[in-house]
Motif scaffolding. Structure first.
Motif, PDB file in Angstrom:
ATOM      1  N   VAL A 239       0.880  -1.176   0.000  1.00 18.46           N
ATOM      2  CA  VAL A 239       0.000   0.000   0.000  1.00 18.46           C
ATOM      3  C   VAL A 239       0.913   1.220   0.000  1.00 18.46           C
ATOM      4  O   VAL A 239       1.768   1.369   0.882  1.00 18.46           O
ATOM      5  CB  VAL A 239      -0.930   0.031   1.233  1.00 18.46           C
ATOM      6  CG1 VAL A 239      -1.744   1.328   1.238  1.00 18.46           C
ATOM      7  CG2 VAL A 239      -1.865  -1.180   1.261  1.00 18.46           C
ATOM      8  N   GLU A 240       0.737   2.065  -1.008  1.00 17.11           N
ATOM      9  CA  GLU A 240       1.551   3.301  -1.131  1.00 17.11           C
ATOM     10  C   GLU A 240       3.045   3.026  -0.918  1.00 17.11           C
ATOM     11  O   GLU A 240       3.702   3.743  -0.163  1.00 17.11           O
ATOM     12  CB  GLU A 240       1.049   4.356  -0.137  1.00 17.11           C
ATOM     13  CG  GLU A 240      -0.333   4.876  -0.481  1.00 17.11           C
ATOM     14  CD  GLU A 240      -0.795   5.987   0.437  1.00 17.11           C
ATOM     15  OE1 GLU A 240      -0.461   5.958   1.635  1.00 17.11           O
ATOM     16  OE2 GLU A 240      -1.492   6.890  -0.064  1.00 17.11           O
ATOM     17  N   THR A 241       3.554   2.019  -1.570  1.00 16.35           N
ATOM     18  CA  THR A 241       4.972   1.590  -1.570  1.00 16.35           C
ATOM     19  C   THR A 241       5.429   0.913  -0.270  1.00 16.35           C
ATOM     20  O   THR A 241       6.554   0.404  -0.212  1.00 16.35           O
ATOM     21  CB  THR A 241       5.982   2.712  -1.922  1.00 16.35           C
ATOM     22  OG1 THR A 241       6.158   3.582  -0.806  1.00 16.35           O
ATOM     23  CG2 THR A 241       5.590   3.498  -3.163  1.00 16.35           C
ATOM     24  N   TYR A 242       4.574   0.867   0.760  1.00 15.87           N
ATOM     25  CA  TYR A 242       4.943   0.168   1.993  1.00 15.87           C
ATOM     26  C   TYR A 242       4.533  -1.299   1.885  1.00 15.87           C
ATOM     27  O   TYR A 242       3.421  -1.602   1.448  1.00 15.87           O
ATOM     28  CB  TYR A 242       4.262   0.802   3.213  1.00 15.87           C
ATOM     29  CG  TYR A 242       4.759   2.199   3.477  1.00 15.87           C
ATOM     30  CD1 TYR A 242       5.829   2.426   4.341  1.00 15.87           C
ATOM     31  CD2 TYR A 242       4.185   3.294   2.839  1.00 15.87           C
ATOM     32  CE1 TYR A 242       6.304   3.715   4.564  1.00 15.87           C
ATOM     33  CE2 TYR A 242       4.651   4.580   3.049  1.00 15.87           C
ATOM     34  CZ  TYR A 242       5.713   4.773   3.911  1.00 15.87           C
ATOM     35  OH  TYR A 242       6.183   6.053   4.119  1.00 15.87           O
TER      36      TYR A 242
ATOM     37  N   ASP B 193       0.106  -5.059  -5.156  1.00 18.15           N
ATOM     38  CA  ASP B 193      -0.170  -3.647  -4.828  1.00 18.15           C
ATOM     39  C   ASP B 193      -1.671  -3.364  -4.868  1.00 18.15           C
ATOM     40  O   ASP B 193      -2.264  -3.226  -5.935  1.00 18.15           O
ATOM     41  CB  ASP B 193       0.581  -2.712  -5.782  1.00 18.15           C
ATOM     42  CG  ASP B 193       0.537  -1.269  -5.299  1.00 18.15           C
ATOM     43  OD1 ASP B 193      -0.378  -0.912  -4.510  1.00 18.15           O
ATOM     44  OD2 ASP B 193       1.421  -0.486  -5.694  1.00 18.15           O
TER      45      ASP B 193
ATOM     46  N   THR C 233      -3.168  -0.708  -3.357  1.00 22.34           N
ATOM     47  CA  THR C 233      -3.322   0.664  -2.847  1.00 22.34           C
ATOM     48  C   THR C 233      -4.719   1.275  -3.060  1.00 22.34           C
ATOM     49  O   THR C 233      -5.321   1.752  -2.093  1.00 22.34           O
ATOM     50  CB  THR C 233      -2.257   1.592  -3.471  1.00 22.34           C
ATOM     51  OG1 THR C 233      -0.979   1.099  -3.124  1.00 22.34           O
ATOM     52  CG2 THR C 233      -2.402   3.021  -2.967  1.00 22.34           C
TER      53      THR C 233
ATOM     54  N   LEU D 174      -7.305   2.487   0.033  1.00 21.05           N
ATOM     55  CA  LEU D 174      -7.608   3.907   0.254  1.00 21.05           C
ATOM     56  C   LEU D 174      -9.108   4.201   0.237  1.00 21.05           C
ATOM     57  O   LEU D 174      -9.533   5.300   0.578  1.00 21.05           O
ATOM     58  CB  LEU D 174      -6.858   4.785  -0.756  1.00 21.05           C
ATOM     59  CG  LEU D 174      -5.333   4.742  -0.611  1.00 21.05           C
ATOM     60  CD1 LEU D 174      -4.674   5.645  -1.637  1.00 21.05           C
ATOM     61  CD2 LEU D 174      -4.873   5.121   0.801  1.00 21.05           C
TER      62      LEU D 174
ATOM     63  N   ARG E 258      -1.289   5.442   8.028  1.00 21.29           N
ATOM     64  CA  ARG E 258      -0.284   6.475   7.715  1.00 21.29           C
ATOM     65  C   ARG E 258       0.574   6.825   8.925  1.00 21.29           C
ATOM     66  O   ARG E 258       1.757   7.150   8.786  1.00 21.29           O
ATOM     67  CB  ARG E 258      -0.967   7.722   7.144  1.00 21.29           C
ATOM     68  CG  ARG E 258      -1.540   7.417   5.763  1.00 21.29           C
ATOM     69  CD  ARG E 258      -1.592   8.636   4.862  1.00 21.29           C
ATOM     70  NE  ARG E 258      -1.872   8.250   3.487  1.00 21.29           N
ATOM     71  CZ  ARG E 258      -2.909   8.676   2.783  1.00 21.29           C
ATOM     72  NH1 ARG E 258      -3.778   9.511   3.322  1.00 21.29           N
ATOM     73  NH2 ARG E 258      -3.073   8.291   1.535  1.00 21.29           N
TER      74      ARG E 258
ATOM     75  N   CYS F 239       3.187   4.311   9.010  1.00 15.67           N
ATOM     76  CA  CYS F 239       4.172   4.601   7.949  1.00 15.67           C
ATOM     77  C   CYS F 239       5.166   5.670   8.405  1.00 15.67           C
ATOM     78  O   CYS F 239       6.370   5.573   8.141  1.00 15.67           O
ATOM     79  CB  CYS F 239       3.474   5.069   6.673  1.00 15.67           C
ATOM     80  SG  CYS F 239       2.491   3.792   5.892  1.00 15.67           S
TER      81      CYS F 239
ATOM     82  N   LYS G  51       9.840  -0.972   2.339  1.00 11.61           N
ATOM     83  CA  LYS G  51       9.260  -0.267   1.198  1.00 11.61           C
ATOM     84  C   LYS G  51       9.739  -0.906  -0.100  1.00 11.61           C
ATOM     85  O   LYS G  51      10.832  -1.461  -0.155  1.00 11.61           O
ATOM     86  CB  LYS G  51       9.658   1.211   1.211  1.00 11.61           C
ATOM     87  CG  LYS G  51       8.972   1.974   2.315  1.00 11.61           C
ATOM     88  CD  LYS G  51       9.433   3.406   2.382  1.00 11.61           C
ATOM     89  CE  LYS G  51       8.521   4.326   1.611  1.00 11.61           C
ATOM     90  NZ  LYS G  51       8.714   5.745   1.987  1.00 11.61           N
TER      91      LYS G  51
END
Ligand code: HEM
Length: 112
Positions: free
Chosen positions: A27-30, A58, A60, A64, A75, A78, A108
């Motif tokens: 998710v969002e590069t994590y 992925d 993402t 979201l 977040r 993160c 990541k």
């Protein structure tokens, strides 16, 4: 400045962890290890498994779509990962009483 190698994971590596007992997503590069959390997902395990089958690891855009508090909790974890550069284990409020269901940010996505 380059990141420590342990926190950089390739998409190819993430792709390998696709079974119910060993389940990673991005998710969002994590890179998240959902192995423990999967069975406790308030939207059912199969929702995440199905999306991962459709999209690859992925997911993402689907994550979201969650409630604001869910995205905020993610977040915050993160930010902690970015600060410490170490794996971060956290609970969502819906599963906070079940200590066997943490989500772990492993690292990541990067080229290795
Ligand atoms: C990192 C943790 C999580 C991941 C990766 C994740 C991922 C997903 C995915 C991929 C879907 C499918 C969305 C779709 O069909 O388009 C989904 C659905 C859902 N998630 Fe999560 N989720 C997470 C945490 C949570 C939390 C904490 C809650 C509690 C509020 C939650 C509640 C739900 C619900 C209720 C649905 C079903 C919506 C429906 O019936 O279509 N999820 N989740």
């Amino acid at each position: 400045m380059s990141r420590p190698a342990t926190t950089t994971i390739t998409l190819e590596e993430c792709d390998k962890h696709a079974s119910e007992g060993d389940f990673w997503v991005v998710v969002e590069t994590y890179v998240l290890d959902l192995s423990s959390f999967l069975q406790h997902h308030p939207g059912r395990a199969r929702k995440i498994i199905q999306k991962r089958k459709e999209l690859g690891c992925d997911i993402t855009p689907n994550f979201l779509n969650h409630f604001g508090h869910t995205v905020r909790t993610f977040r915050q974890a993160c930010q902690e990962f970015d600060r410490t550069q170490e794996p971060v284990s956290f609970d969502f409020q819906e599963t906070a009483n079940n200590k066997n269901a943490p989500v772990v940010i492993l690292g990541k996505i990067g080229s290795g």
